[in-house]
Enzyme design. Structure first.
Site, PDB file in Angstrom:
ATOM      1  CG  ASP A 141       3.655   2.446   2.294  1.00 17.44           C
ATOM      2  OD1 ASP A 141       2.890   1.707   1.966  1.00 17.44           O
ATOM      3  OD2 ASP A 141       3.153   3.904   2.740  1.00 17.44           O
ATOM      4  CG  ASP A 160      -0.613   1.161  -0.990  1.00 18.41           C
ATOM      5  OD1 ASP A 160      -1.542   0.980  -0.417  1.00 18.41           O
ATOM      6  OD2 ASP A 160       0.584   1.868  -0.563  1.00 18.41           O
TER       7      ASP A 160
END
Length: 215
Positions: A141, A160
């Site tokens: 991330d 995401d």
């Protein structure tokens, strides 16, 4: 009594040709998924090569921060079980979308499911190939909104984002009555004036079935 019958009332009627069904959109699903997956893969390669051990990079006037975090949990840092369980769920999601893709005839649905497929594949790739091991890998991330370290909003990645946008598009299409097979589900509204009787007739002289009544 004459037995001669009148001309067939349907003889002169012309049947309108049915509109052709929209073509299947499996190719569009594959194209959208490939492009979104490539974006996720390339951005993760760049981030891991340039932000490892670095301080968060402030961009867009502090609206977004770029920093490398390795996430063992679900999208946006949600903890819904072990890493292996998330990998299994992702495999199931990918399989279901691939199986369902051949039925799609809607452009919108194809784009939405293509994005969801890309997101699931992107994070599944991390869980399979990244440390600490197969089906236990941590997802890369790197996008933080307004504050670093996910203080305002959980740190996320391109996969995401693809899942979120794709799912939102599918929900929107469903609310608008646009089905996956390209058909549009008409919304039936029934308006009755205060002077209507109990015989099911509306204010325009139609019965409850929507057909015009004989007068």
């Amino acid at each position: 009594m004459s037995t001669e019958q009148g001309p067939d009332s349907t003889a002169g009627e012309k049947t309108e040709p049915q509109a052709p069904r929209p073509k299947r959109r499996i190719g569009l699903v594959a194209l959208v998924a490939a492009l979104a997956y490539a974006v996720d893969l390339v951005t993760k390669i760049i981030v891991t090569a340039t932000l490892e051990g670095e301080e968060p990079v402030r961009i867009l006037g502090g609206l977004v921060y770029l920093q490398l975090l390795r996430n063992p949990n679900a999208a946006y840092g949600l903890d819904i079980g072990g890493t292996w369980l998330l990998a299994v769920i992702a495999i199931i999601v990918v399989g279901v979308i691939i199986w369902f893709a051949s039925r799609l005839r809607s452009v919108g649905w194809a784009i939405g499911l293509g994005l969801v497929l890309a997101g699931a594949l992107g994070n599944l790739t991390d869980r399979i190939f990244r440390a600490p091991g197969v089906l236990h890998g941590h997802v890369v991330d790197f996008i933080s909104v307004l504050e670093p370290n996910g203080e305002f909003f959980p740190v996320f990645n391109a996969a995401d984002s693809a899942i979120t946008v794709g799912a939102a598009l599918i929900v929107l299409l469903s609310l608008l009555g646009r089905d996956y097979d390209g058909t549009v589900v008409a919304r039936k509204t029934k308006k009755r004036s205060s002077g209507d009787g109990d015989d099911g007739e509306d204010g325009d002289g139609h019965d409850a079935s929507g057909q015009e009544r004989d007068r």
